[in-house]
Design a protein around this motif. Sequence first.
Motif, PDB file in Angstrom:
ATOM      1  N   VAL A 131       0.856  -1.191   0.000  1.00 33.83           N
ATOM      2  CA  VAL A 131       0.000   0.000   0.000  1.00 33.83           C
ATOM      3  C   VAL A 131       0.890   1.238   0.000  1.00 33.83           C
ATOM      4  O   VAL A 131       1.588   1.512   0.979  1.00 33.83           O
ATOM      5  N   ALA A 132       0.871   1.975  -1.108  1.00 33.07           N
ATOM      6  CA  ALA A 132       1.794   3.101  -1.276  1.00 33.07           C
ATOM      7  C   ALA A 132       1.073   4.334  -1.805  1.00 33.07           C
ATOM      8  O   ALA A 132       1.637   5.109  -2.571  1.00 33.07           O
ATOM      9  N   GLY A 133      -0.164   4.522  -1.373  1.00 34.10           N
ATOM     10  CA  GLY A 133      -0.958   5.620  -1.918  1.00 34.10           C
ATOM     11  C   GLY A 133      -0.980   6.885  -1.087  1.00 34.10           C
ATOM     12  O   GLY A 133      -1.617   7.867  -1.465  1.00 34.10           O
ATOM     13  N   GLY A 134      -0.279   6.883   0.059  1.00 33.69           N
ATOM     14  CA  GLY A 134      -0.314   8.046   0.941  1.00 33.69           C
ATOM     15  C   GLY A 134       0.530   9.201   0.448  1.00 33.69           C
ATOM     16  O   GLY A 134       1.390   9.046  -0.430  1.00 33.69           O
ATOM     17  N   CYS A 135       0.307  10.380   1.048  1.00 34.24           N
ATOM     18  CA  CYS A 135       1.070  11.565   0.652  1.00 34.24           C
ATOM     19  C   CYS A 135       2.102  11.965   1.689  1.00 34.24           C
ATOM     20  O   CYS A 135       2.942  12.832   1.444  1.00 34.24           O
TER      21      CYS A 135
END
Length: 231
Positions: free
Chosen positions: A7-11
């Motif tokens: 999961v690599a969708g954060g800012c």
Amino acid sequence: MIFAGIVAGGCGSRVKSAVIPKQFIEIGGVPVIVRTVRAFLAVAEIDMVYVGIKPDWHEYTDELFERFGIDKKRVKVIDGGADRNGTVMNIANTIVADHGENKEDIILTHDAVRPFVTEKIIRDNISAMTEHSACGTYMPATDTIIKSDGEKVRETLNRSELYQAQTPQTFRLLDLRRNYESLSEEQKEKLTDTCSVFTSCGKDIYLVVGDALNFKITTDSDLRMANALAE
């Protein structure tokens, strides 16, 4: 088959010094996300690694993986969802679209910004799935934990019953999809992690022992610690 879903969708808004999302920051000369993906590729039992990323960073991630020699045959970058569990479910649905529905398939879901996950933790998650339908990685609480209204201590909690959640969190892929779809929209909004999908459905989660070094890079102090470890 055994899949990893990163999961690599954060800012990364809480890393104040960052000018790019924290998963792309280099520690010891290697981007965080590359270190994380490499950790899963190092385990031969992992057939494929799927990485869920914000659409605007999709092309950048592909180029980054090529530059650092990530095996494209075992890694696929896809667009993430609106939130963490949305990204997890996008990964799960893409796996089924690519490989079909197989009741034995397992998915290890992991935060991209936990680059120091150990081979032992990954293998322990896989091993736990031979007897259980879901497991998570947890560390026993070492500090005294209190409950408060923000001003006063209201209760001192029993430390022996408290654990800190880490990732990977691992599931039968079809169970994950079925349980998630059974939840109402209101329930989905309250989810704090992927294990919550199962607990919301009254399902048991088996505990796998984590590691203090498997921390999540969330703040500038975490980033400084990660740099020290990487170097």
